[in-house]
Design a protein around this motif. Structure first.
Motif, PDB file in Angstrom:
ATOM      1  N   TYR A 208       0.820  -1.216   0.000  1.00  0.00           N
ATOM      2  CA  TYR A 208       0.000   0.000   0.000  1.00  0.00           C
ATOM      3  C   TYR A 208       0.852   1.264   0.000  1.00  0.00           C
ATOM      4  O   TYR A 208       0.340   2.366   0.198  1.00  0.00           O
ATOM      5  CB  TYR A 208      -0.957  -0.020   1.195  1.00  0.00           C
ATOM      6  N   LEU A 209       2.148   1.093  -0.243  1.00  0.00           N
ATOM      7  CA  LEU A 209       3.044   2.239  -0.399  1.00  0.00           C
ATOM      8  C   LEU A 209       2.865   2.796  -1.808  1.00  0.00           C
ATOM      9  O   LEU A 209       3.138   2.118  -2.795  1.00  0.00           O
ATOM     10  CB  LEU A 209       4.494   1.801  -0.171  1.00  0.00           C
ATOM     11  N   ASP A 210       2.404   4.035  -1.899  1.00  0.00           N
ATOM     12  CA  ASP A 210       2.100   4.636  -3.198  1.00  0.00           C
ATOM     13  C   ASP A 210       3.279   5.424  -3.760  1.00  0.00           C
ATOM     14  O   ASP A 210       3.606   5.320  -4.938  1.00  0.00           O
ATOM     15  CB  ASP A 210       0.877   5.546  -3.065  1.00  0.00           C
ATOM     16  N   GLU A 211       3.931   6.217  -2.900  1.00  0.00           N
ATOM     17  CA  GLU A 211       5.076   7.014  -3.333  1.00  0.00           C
ATOM     18  C   GLU A 211       6.099   7.105  -2.212  1.00  0.00           C
ATOM     19  O   GLU A 211       5.755   7.025  -1.030  1.00  0.00           O
ATOM     20  CB  GLU A 211       4.651   8.440  -3.715  1.00  0.00           C
ATOM     21  N   LEU A 212       7.352   7.319  -2.610  1.00  0.00           N
ATOM     22  CA  LEU A 212       8.432   7.537  -1.654  1.00  0.00           C
ATOM     23  C   LEU A 212       9.178   8.790  -2.085  1.00  0.00           C
ATOM     24  O   LEU A 212       9.655   8.880  -3.217  1.00  0.00           O
ATOM     25  CB  LEU A 212       9.380   6.334  -1.624  1.00  0.00           C
ATOM     26  N   LEU A 213       9.271   9.759  -1.178  1.00  0.00           N
ATOM     27  CA  LEU A 213       9.860  11.055  -1.504  1.00  0.00           C
ATOM     28  C   LEU A 213      11.051  11.357  -0.601  1.00  0.00           C
ATOM     29  O   LEU A 213      11.081  10.952   0.564  1.00  0.00           O
ATOM     30  CB  LEU A 213       8.815  12.167  -1.333  1.00  0.00           C
ATOM     31  N   SER A 214      12.026  12.068  -1.149  1.00  0.00           N
ATOM     32  CA  SER A 214      13.133  12.556  -0.326  1.00  0.00           C
ATOM     33  C   SER A 214      12.608  13.656   0.588  1.00  0.00           C
ATOM     34  O   SER A 214      11.733  14.439   0.211  1.00  0.00           O
ATOM     35  CB  SER A 214      14.255  13.106  -1.206  1.00  0.00           C
ATOM     36  N   TYR A 215      13.164  13.702   1.796  1.00  0.00           N
ATOM     37  CA  TYR A 215      12.724  14.684   2.777  1.00  0.00           C
ATOM     38  C   TYR A 215      13.967  15.301   3.405  1.00  0.00           C
ATOM     39  O   TYR A 215      15.090  14.879   3.134  1.00  0.00           O
ATOM     40  CB  TYR A 215      11.850  13.996   3.835  1.00  0.00           C
ATOM     41  N   SER A 216      13.791  16.285   4.228  1.00  0.00           N
ATOM     42  CA  SER A 216      14.934  17.003   4.794  1.00  0.00           C
ATOM     43  C   SER A 216      15.733  16.139   5.766  1.00  0.00           C
ATOM     44  O   SER A 216      15.222  15.178   6.339  1.00  0.00           O
ATOM     45  CB  SER A 216      14.448  18.264   5.516  1.00  0.00           C
ATOM     46  N   LYS A 217      17.007  16.473   5.931  1.00  0.00           N
ATOM     47  CA  LYS A 217      17.902  15.847   6.906  1.00  0.00           C
ATOM     48  C   LYS A 217      17.995  14.328   6.725  1.00  0.00           C
ATOM     49  O   LYS A 217      17.918  13.558   7.681  1.00  0.00           O
ATOM     50  CB  LYS A 217      17.457  16.182   8.329  1.00  0.00           C
ATOM     51  N   SER A 218      18.140  13.902   5.469  1.00  0.00           N
ATOM     52  CA  SER A 218      18.347  12.487   5.121  1.00  0.00           C
ATOM     53  C   SER A 218      17.150  11.605   5.446  1.00  0.00           C
ATOM     54  O   SER A 218      17.276  10.386   5.513  1.00  0.00           O
ATOM     55  CB  SER A 218      19.593  11.928   5.831  1.00  0.00           C
ATOM     56  N   ARG A 219      16.000  12.207   5.646  1.00  0.00           N
ATOM     57  CA  ARG A 219      14.804  11.429   5.932  1.00  0.00           C
ATOM     58  C   ARG A 219      14.025  11.161   4.643  1.00  0.00           C
ATOM     59  O   ARG A 219      14.332  11.698   3.584  1.00  0.00           O
ATOM     60  CB  ARG A 219      13.922  12.164   6.952  1.00  0.00           C
ATOM     61  N   LEU A 220      13.021  10.300   4.757  1.00  0.00           N
ATOM     62  CA  LEU A 220      12.166   9.961   3.627  1.00  0.00           C
ATOM     63  C   LEU A 220      10.713  10.187   4.022  1.00  0.00           C
ATOM     64  O   LEU A 220      10.357  10.111   5.197  1.00  0.00           O
ATOM     65  CB  LEU A 220      12.363   8.494   3.226  1.00  0.00           C
ATOM     66  N   LYS A 221       9.887  10.433   3.027  1.00  0.00           N
ATOM     67  CA  LYS A 221       8.459  10.607   3.268  1.00  0.00           C
ATOM     68  C   LYS A 221       7.696   9.575   2.458  1.00  0.00           C
ATOM     69  O   LYS A 221       7.925   9.421   1.258  1.00  0.00           O
ATOM     70  CB  LYS A 221       8.011  12.017   2.871  1.00  0.00           C
ATOM     71  N   VAL A 222       6.805   8.838   3.118  1.00  0.00           N
ATOM     72  CA  VAL A 222       6.016   7.830   2.422  1.00  0.00           C
ATOM     73  C   VAL A 222       4.599   8.349   2.193  1.00  0.00           C
ATOM     74  O   VAL A 222       4.023   9.030   3.045  1.00  0.00           O
ATOM     75  CB  VAL A 222       5.967   6.495   3.203  1.00  0.00           C
ATOM     76  N   ILE A 223       4.072   8.033   1.037  1.00  0.00           N
ATOM     77  CA  ILE A 223       2.682   8.335   0.694  1.00  0.00           C
ATOM     78  C   ILE A 223       1.958   7.000   0.575  1.00  0.00           C
ATOM     79  O   ILE A 223       2.350   6.144  -0.224  1.00  0.00           O
ATOM     80  CB  ILE A 223       2.566   9.110  -0.631  1.00  0.00           C
ATOM     81  N   MET A 224       0.937   6.818   1.385  1.00  0.00           N
ATOM     82  CA  MET A 224       0.215   5.552   1.415  1.00  0.00           C
ATOM     83  C   MET A 224      -1.170   5.705   0.802  1.00  0.00           C
ATOM     84  O   MET A 224      -1.756   6.785   0.784  1.00  0.00           O
ATOM     85  CB  MET A 224       0.071   5.070   2.865  1.00  0.00           C
ATOM     86  N   LYS A 225      -1.700   4.605   0.288  1.00  0.00           N
ATOM     87  CA  LYS A 225      -3.098   4.517  -0.130  1.00  0.00           C
ATOM     88  C   LYS A 225      -3.727   3.336   0.592  1.00  0.00           C
ATOM     89  O   LYS A 225      -3.331   2.195   0.338  1.00  0.00           O
ATOM     90  CB  LYS A 225      -3.203   4.330  -1.648  1.00  0.00           C
ATOM     91  N   PRO A 226      -4.674   3.633   1.504  1.00  0.00           N
ATOM     92  CA  PRO A 226      -5.239   4.933   1.876  1.00  0.00           C
ATOM     93  C   PRO A 226      -4.231   5.813   2.614  1.00  0.00           C
ATOM     94  O   PRO A 226      -3.230   5.323   3.131  1.00  0.00           O
ATOM     95  CB  PRO A 226      -6.410   4.549   2.786  1.00  0.00           C
ATOM     96  N   ALA A 227      -4.531   7.105   2.660  1.00  0.00           N
ATOM     97  CA  ALA A 227      -3.599   8.083   3.214  1.00  0.00           C
ATOM     98  C   ALA A 227      -3.433   7.920   4.722  1.00  0.00           C
ATOM     99  O   ALA A 227      -4.350   7.491   5.429  1.00  0.00           O
ATOM    100  CB  ALA A 227      -4.089   9.494   2.899  1.00  0.00           C
ATOM    101  N   LEU A 228      -2.242   8.273   5.196  1.00  0.00           N
ATOM    102  CA  LEU A 228      -1.975   8.294   6.630  1.00  0.00           C
ATOM    103  C   LEU A 228      -2.665   9.505   7.252  1.00  0.00           C
ATOM    104  O   LEU A 228      -2.831  10.537   6.597  1.00  0.00           O
ATOM    105  CB  LEU A 228      -0.467   8.385   6.887  1.00  0.00           C
ATOM    106  N   PRO A 229      -3.053   9.424   8.527  1.00  0.00           N
ATOM    107  CA  PRO A 229      -3.694  10.580   9.173  1.00  0.00           C
ATOM    108  C   PRO A 229      -2.749  11.765   9.348  1.00  0.00           C
ATOM    109  O   PRO A 229      -3.184  12.909   9.394  1.00  0.00           O
ATOM    110  CB  PRO A 229      -4.148  10.026  10.531  1.00  0.00           C
TER     111      PRO A 229
END
Length: 252
Positions: A208-229
């Protein structure tokens, strides 16, 4: 008698130490380690008589580390989930404690340690122990749905999330159900090929992982379907393991 505690939850480590001191006030705790790295760097050469080792640490399984170490002391394992048993522990004269640890169980484990010594603890075959351990991961959860109960298959779970003192399961359609366990206990029951804990708030399902994005300070951001709160940010210390997991490596 000198001992070590390997436990990634500080409160659990403190409680275990308190129970040991209650039973054995003359025993001395040399150190408390909370990561695989600390275990690998310190356990083999530690001048301890015994170690209490949590099976699942925040950065992986203690069994994996033990494969490469020359262990010269008896070990007592601790686990929150009894799928790990245990036949292998008993075959190798190793004891285990099921969390939450009761003082009577701890007393019996210590008495066993005191009454029998391992002849050649450094020769234990950890590869064989790992083969003996055949965890069966949870396939479904029973949840409340209004006044009724229903089952949700793990294949249909998009993610788990913690909110305050509560933990929730969210299915593929975005329906949310309360579960009576914390994230750490849930993680031990879930197939590590499918589920990963990205931070203290979320365990996500790969499908259910829809997208994976680079984020600040070497972190990552996940986009899920359905969306996280709320935003799903993979903490910097987990990012490398998360990327490895996405490529098929399955350390919890």
């Amino acid at each position: 008698m000198k001992y070590l505690i390997i436990e990634d939850e500080s409160l659990a480590a403190e409680r275990l130490q308190e129970k040991i001191q209650e039973l054995k006030p003359d025993w001395n705790c040399l150190a408390i380690y909370g990561t695989l790295k600390e275990l690998q760097e310190n356990l083999a050469q530690a001048e301890a008589d015994i170690a209490f080792v949590d099976i699942h640490l925040g950065d992986g399984s203690s069994f994996k580390a033990l494969e490469s170490l020359d262990i010269k002391m008896p070990l007592i394992f601790t686990t929150a989930y009894d799928q790990y048993a245990i036949r292998a522990f008993k075959l190798n004269s190793i004891d285990y404690l099921l969390k939450p640890i009761h003082i009577d169980d701890l007393k019996k484990a210590i008495q066993k340690f005191e009454s029998q010594s391992l002849d050649n603890p450094q020769n234990l075959d950890w590869s064989q122990i790992l083969k003996e351990l055949k965890p069966s991961y949870k396939e479904r959860f029973l949840v409340a749905h209004g006044e009724k109960l229903k089952t949700v298959n793990c294949a249909d779970i998009a993610y788990f999330h913690a909110s305050g003192k509560h933990c929730f399961l969210v299915d593929a359609e975005g329906h949310e159900y309360l579960v009576d366990q914390n994230l750490k206990d849930l993680l031990e029951q879930l197939n590590p090929e499918q589920f990963f804990q990205i931070n203290r708030q979320y365990i996500i399902h790969l499908e259910y992982l829809d997208e994976l994005l680079s984020y600040s300070k070497s972190r990552l951001k996940v986009i899920m379907k359905p969306a996280l709160p709320e935003e799903g940010i993979v903490s910097a210390e987990r990012s490398a393991r998360f990327k490895a997991w996405l490529q098929g490596e399955t350390k919890k």
